[in-house]
Design an enzyme around this catalytic site. Structure first.
Site, short mmCIF file in Angstrom:
data_model
loop_
_atom_site.label_atom_id
_atom_site.label_comp_id
_atom_site.label_asym_id
_atom_site.label_seq_id
_atom_site.Cartn_x
_atom_site.Cartn_y
_atom_site.Cartn_z
CG ASP A 65 -2.18 -0.61 1.15
OD1 ASP A 65 -2.42 -1.23 0.10
OD2 ASP A 65 -2.97 -0.53 2.09
CE1 TYR A 67 6.01 3.95 4.09
CE2 TYR A 67 6.66 5.47 2.36
CZ TYR A 67 6.96 4.42 3.20
OH TYR A 67 8.20 3.84 3.16
CG PHE A 78 9.54 0.40 0.28
CD1 PHE A 78 9.25 -0.02 1.57
CD2 PHE A 78 9.42 -0.50 -0.77
CE1 PHE A 78 8.86 -1.33 1.81
CE2 PHE A 78 9.04 -1.82 -0.53
CZ PHE A 78 8.76 -2.23 0.76
CG HIS A 187 7.98 -6.06 4.52
ND1 HIS A 187 8.13 -4.89 5.22
CD2 HIS A 187 7.28 -5.75 3.40
CE1 HIS A 187 7.56 -3.91 4.56
NE2 HIS A 187 7.03 -4.39 3.45
#
Length: 220
Positions: A65, A67, A78, A187
């Protein structure tokens, strides 16, 4: 349907834009932007594609998703805007780069410098409601981005796919490992980084693969 997106991607993805699911998705997204605070800003939804044309892609990093807090999402997974404090996952990415290849942690979390070099920073879901993680999942974005990955995996050769976490690994399971380099690990989230993201050496491995196939390495 006419979608404002970088021209090479528009040619590749036009069949998706004309499908019923995408029309429904556009209707949902328009309604959300009209009635809620949604990230990223509307003009940045396709920023990853605009920054990295189809034939320029060398590496794909897959997020989930955008932020969902103010001033963070800029359309690149990211990545955050200049001057925004690093979210924990991004900081851990920078820490691994430093440990892997020695590059100091940068001042800016804006990863457009990677995108310009051929790193497609692709979220699986391209929009999200403010403070509601996952709020735009299941509306069609995942199908769209599955087809983006498929177009790259089938239409290009010798790409590097970085799949971090079980969600990304599952999403990229179909990629031909004989045709591309697929790097997987936990992750970079603080919840999982110490279980194998740190020490994965993905950035040096990616560059070694690119050089071996006659491509310029990424300045991480």
């Amino acid at each position: 349907m006419d979608v404002r997106i970088e021209e090479s991607w528009k040619k590749v993805l036009q069949p998706e834009f004309d499908k019923d699911y995408f029309r429904r998705l556009v209707g949902f997204v328009h309604q959300e932007y009209g009635s809620h605070t949604v990230f990223p800003p509307g003009g940045k939804i396709f920023a990853a594609f605009d920054a990295t044309p189809f034939d320029s892609v060398k590496v794909v990093i897959l997020g989930q998703d955008p932020y969902h807090d103010y001033n963070q999402a800029n359309g690149l997974c990211f990545s955050v805007n200049d001057g925004v404090p690093f979210p924990p996952s991004l900081l851990n990415i920078f820490k691994e780069i430093k440990d892997d290849i020695g590059t100091d942690i940068p001042q800016s979390g804006d990863l457009s410098r990677w995108a310009r070099q051929g790193v497609l920073l692709l979220n699986s879901t391209l929009t999200v409601r403010a403070h509601c993680a996952g709020s735009h999942q299941g509306q069609g974005w995942e199908l769209f981005t599955d087809n983006v990955i498929s177009a790259l995996a089938n239409g290009r050769e010798n790409l590097v796919f970085m799949l971090w976490g079980s969600y990304a690994i599952k999403k990229g399971a179909f990629i031909d490992r004989n045709r591309h380099l697929v790097l997987t690990s936990p992750h970079p989230s603080p919840l999982s980084a110490h279980r194998g993201f740190f020490g994965n050496h993905h950035f040096s491995k990616a560059n070694a693969y690119l050089v071996a196939h006659g491509k310029q390495p990424i300045v991480w």
